[in-house]
Write an enzyme that holds these catalytic residues in place. Structure first.
Site, PDB file in Angstrom:
ATOM      1  N   GLY D 164      40.060  62.935  43.297  1.00  0.00           N
ATOM      2  CA  GLY D 164      40.449  61.680  43.943  1.00  0.00           C
ATOM      3  C   GLY D 164      39.798  60.490  43.254  1.00  0.00           C
ATOM      4  O   GLY D 164      38.816  60.632  42.518  1.00  0.00           O
ATOM      5  N   CYS D 165      40.357  59.301  43.511  1.00  0.00           N
ATOM      6  CA  CYS D 165      39.893  58.108  42.802  1.00  0.00           C
ATOM      7  C   CYS D 165      38.480  57.716  43.249  1.00  0.00           C
ATOM      8  O   CYS D 165      37.578  57.589  42.430  1.00  0.00           O
ATOM      9  CB  CYS D 165      40.880  56.962  43.007  1.00  0.00           C
ATOM     10  N   PHE D 166      38.288  57.522  44.562  1.00  0.00           N
ATOM     11  CA  PHE D 166      36.942  57.218  45.061  1.00  0.00           C
ATOM     12  C   PHE D 166      35.980  58.341  44.667  1.00  0.00           C
ATOM     13  O   PHE D 166      34.843  58.097  44.256  1.00  0.00           O
ATOM     14  CB  PHE D 166      36.949  57.100  46.589  1.00  0.00           C
TER      15      PHE D 166
END
Lengths: 355, 355, 355, 355
Positions: D164-166
């Site tokens: 995921g990005c975060f």
């Protein structure tokens, strides 16, 4: 104003209409307003915002707006948004005998320096927007101007030290917890501010090309507002033996501060929410919100919003203000109202920009 | 509001504090305010901005804010920026017998449809913010609500059609030229608007990811505001035999319209500037500026600024407004004031956001 | 770069990692790249963007990046976005004998001044990004570097004057019309530019607080790019007896230019569209779009997009570019490729930022 | 992609030029590229960004871009920034026998659902961008695709779950500390993301009018990326008995994530910095910076930057990435390269937008 400012800087972008219609706030003019106001450092960001507020304040009249570098220039030529509102002209004069109250809109450090070189009549009240007198010290008779904790002292004060912008937003998030006495472990604070917090003088970090769509931090753990935050929390909690770990962020917006504070506590959520609501029950501009908040609910107003959520034993408090208003001159006018015995909200029923 | 809007959309982002302190604009409450107001389509962008204005209007009281989809919801839960200002709740009721004036904040086309299905007492004044009644037609008794040209008619009107946002900004730039009779060749108009002009309903062109840092045009040469612009210019110039070539741009900001108009004319600059100043000499909110203008001088105010420059035989007029205020509900409240015989500026001395 | 720039300004915001992994574009290092490049004025916006392009250019090697004020500083400390890409260090040296081509990234006026004081070997090719040599004049041997009209001349040129940013965008919108010979009445041009067009030095109009959410114009009808636009249109149409009425806008975004041009013509739409498509059939980066365009389709690329619509006898052309790329150093690298006999697109297949 | 996405949404804003010049990435065309790629969910944000990368990837050829709702539409009509780059057309076909690798650009939960209903040949490699297979579980053969810790496993993997990005940004900030074994007290994490993280479907919180100049948080302490962060930290530290208190913020920018992590530790600063530099010594895109970082240094690149500062016993780590690139499809292409045995940086030497 959180960094150095340059009140003598003249943006020279703003036009003057040369035509003022209807009521204006003429300097030294014969109006029926009761409160005569002088402004020092009137050409900076806070000076401009203060003038924007006072031209619509029904009880105040601007007697002089002092700026050496801009003396002779119409205020509406220098400060955005005032065309048609005032024919006020900057002056290098300081007729203290003609005013009831003076606002110091200097950069930090200059207020104390100014007072060493100038004599202001004892009858003239002073509201200082810099940080020079915010911390208690022997011989410092300035009252810390946060009405949520010091309203009675402000009401009788001759001299008020107006709180810092970050300091206002963060304190308002933590004071009810301090009142409960639950600040017993280090508090993690993250807060993001608009570019107007950096003052009027163009710099690398306020260059549009760099700041737009960008994110960064500065002065982490060392920001100059932490001592005044600690002072207020100590005042309310009685003692404060924990760190306030504050990370400031540069936001890519012009106005506003949004803060999160995380407090470790076993206190039940209901008690916390009840304490927060009680703490701000009589506050004129600070509201506890039962729902999540977003910053634009307060931008261009003198309001503060506070909201609490609890996750396990972590209390998350969010709070937001407009850094130029509740974080600077809005609160200063609120203090002026209180010091002058008029309704605290006079001249401060501002329409939120909302968008 | 320039495009379709969706007044029934509930953003559902805005919190409610549940705590209102001091004076509030309670619906049906026993206040001493003289002007009783109803709002239809109160949950859209213009409805929200109208409420933000009226909660601080000293002479007006909101009797009902009608929204079928939001009936029962607190207004401050739906509209950004109202926490602490009002405990007003949306209603699906329309007690026309309790109001002096009704604002139609419907999407375009819905005002006429509403009036076919509902009966409003003759004594109730109407201000319609949609475009349904802006153009003169047999049987249309709505006065076009641009005070700069129709103040006297508005003062005695029962029904007012509030001008469009682009139309207001562009007309204010061209009307003095029309008065001079110099609109004798096609006029090139370029104007850029904020995203709030596109209404509350999320869409591809109001998606933040697409719009931020972007630029585009839409409805070039065919925008629906051109006819009302032509109508006003014809009214003032007597006849208008030239094209108004209008190119609208989507701006990557939320509030404001900035327009340029180029008029071919041999008239001397001094005559033009004098004519513009004379035309707006008594205007409450429209100011001629001797210096170049920028849009944020008027954002969050009801003002319009106009400035002229001449290059050879080309007159360049720049003008700007806030699309939600002078371009929509600010002008509507100005019209309400005029229709009610109170000071035109009542409740409209708004602090510019400036930043 | 449209205004004065300050290549010696050191933003001093950008960190240096001190760690470069894998292939780097080491100055004077023994790489197999064929094209040796020198950069003068390397610390300004265009210098930085040129370096960002060249570190990924498979055929070019930066031999020196000259900046007096930043000599000794790592490039990645001064220019945003280069950490990990290069260990290049600014130098105050100018070893012209070690390069095949030199880029002048000076502010306007400084290129000519530099050449009076310095001698560059005849074998070294020059691409000047300033406006000093764009206009034909006796003794000026610089080829105007717009490949869409001068590709063959550029291919054999020793000296190229790289077009201006606004000039590139507007010309690309009008050149096919000039080829048709239909520029026979005054052309209305409106174009909006990003803040990077104003250069690196902070100023009042590039201050984030002022520019964000704002709109304004400058240098209307007098912008310095009009002469080079006229020169190209004259070259293609043979003669040009009409005005190019150009109004430049300051956009509240960092990158990009979006332009509209209105041309009065009786030519049928089909003919116009066919002519535009034919004109750009072989262009490497300029594309005719059958659908409406928006600026972010080209931001961070070397592309230009052009689109036509006709309303009555008015032809509306929209065009857009990235001001730092196709409007400055992207086009400069395109010219370098052409001058060097390598594929025009080498090193310029850039991913659009799109958002 | 952090929230629900809607890959079938067709923005319908983007024009198609209909003209592609030079090399294009023709579907099923006879090119010499070695890696044949299929994309499922190709009409969403991540699908679009993946196509933008692959059209310039020298070793990959897009065989099909699947989208039911957009089948038959040119990709350049739907995805911003691709005009002139590709004549690819969306298809509702899924010829798995013609590809070496498939990217799942579905919304979360749909990947697993898809695999239940469709059979993909064992020889076809899969990179899933959703969160469906990121957490280890019996029967889950997907390798977690963070090259900084799993490069060797990725190199031989048939199936990769892209982080995921975060999660990517925060892990990269904390992993070296985990390697040191100093995550022994609760970690305070604050991270702010661009609007593209919320996906393509317009919503209240991605409405430009609401988001611009605004600030807010969501999913505090409950964000879905925390489990994968904990999994990686546990993998590296061996055990993890502390909380990761993560507060996500909605940024008013389109691209990028900026994170701060505060770790309580007595470890000396020099040891920490040395450990961080060592940890990322061979990382292709993750760099330790000796100086403070800002987000735009990595926007539009596949890079991550990490920087450490120590205040008393608090370690402050800042890190940043582009959420669509290193936080999504850039890392996916990096994984594809590793899985395919080609240079990890192939097709990923992207020019930072910088401004």
């Amino acid at each position: 104003m959180c960094n150095n400012i340059n009140p003598s800087y003249n943006g020279s972008l703003n036009p003057s209409s040369g035509i003022i219609k209807g009521d204006t706030n003429s300097p030294l003019g014969g109006t029926k307003r009761g409160l005569h106001v002088g402004i020092l450092g009137a050409a900076g960001y806070t000076g401009g915002e203060l003038i924007r507020l006072l031209v619509n304040h029904p009880e105040a009249e601007i007697v002089f707006a002092n700026s050496e570098s801009n003396a002779g220039n119409p205020v509406a030529d220098v400060h955005e948004g005032l065309i048609g509102d005032t024919d006020l002209v900057f002056t290098d004069d300081m007729p203290f005998d003609k005013v009831d109250i003076v606002f110091f809109c200097f950069g930090h450090g200059k207020s104390a320096a100014f007072l060493k070189e100038h004599s202001i009549p004892e009858s003239v009240k002073i509201i200082d927007l810099a940080q020079d007198f915010r911390l208690s010290a022997p011989g410092n008779d300035y009252i810390y101007g946060l009405p949520e904790i010091n309203r009675n002292h402000i009401a009788t004060a001759q001299h008020v030290a107006n709180p810092g912008c970050f300091a206002t937003c963060i304190q308002l998030g933590l004071l009810p917890a301090a009142k409960m006495g639950i600040l017993t472990e280090d508090v993690a604070v993250n807060a993001i501010t608009g570019s107007t917090g950096a003052g009027q003088k163009p710099s690398a970090t306020t260059h549009f090309s760099w700041r737009t769509g960008n994110m960064s931090i500065y002065k982490a753990f060392t920001h100059q507002h932490v001592p005044e935050i600690r002072q207020s929390l100590t005042q309310v909690q009685g003692t404060l033996d924990v760190a306030i770990d504050f990370i400031p962020y540069r936001g890519d917006f012009a106005r506003g501060i949004f803060a999160t504070c995380v407090v470790k506590t076993e206190a039940p959520t209901e008690d916390i929410v009840a304490a927060y609501k009680e703490f701000y029950r009589d506050a004129a501009f600070t509201h506890y919100s039962d729902r999540q908040i977003d910053m634009k609910q307060v931008v261009n107003t003198n309001k503060a919003l506070v909201h609490c959520e609890k996750y396990g034993n972590k209390l998350l408090v969010t709070s937001c203000i407009d850094n130029l208003l509740k974080g600077a001159v809005g609160q200063a006018v609120q203090n002026m109202n209180i010091m002058s015995g008029i309704d605290e909200k006079t001249g401060l029923n501002l329409k939120a920009s909302a968008f």
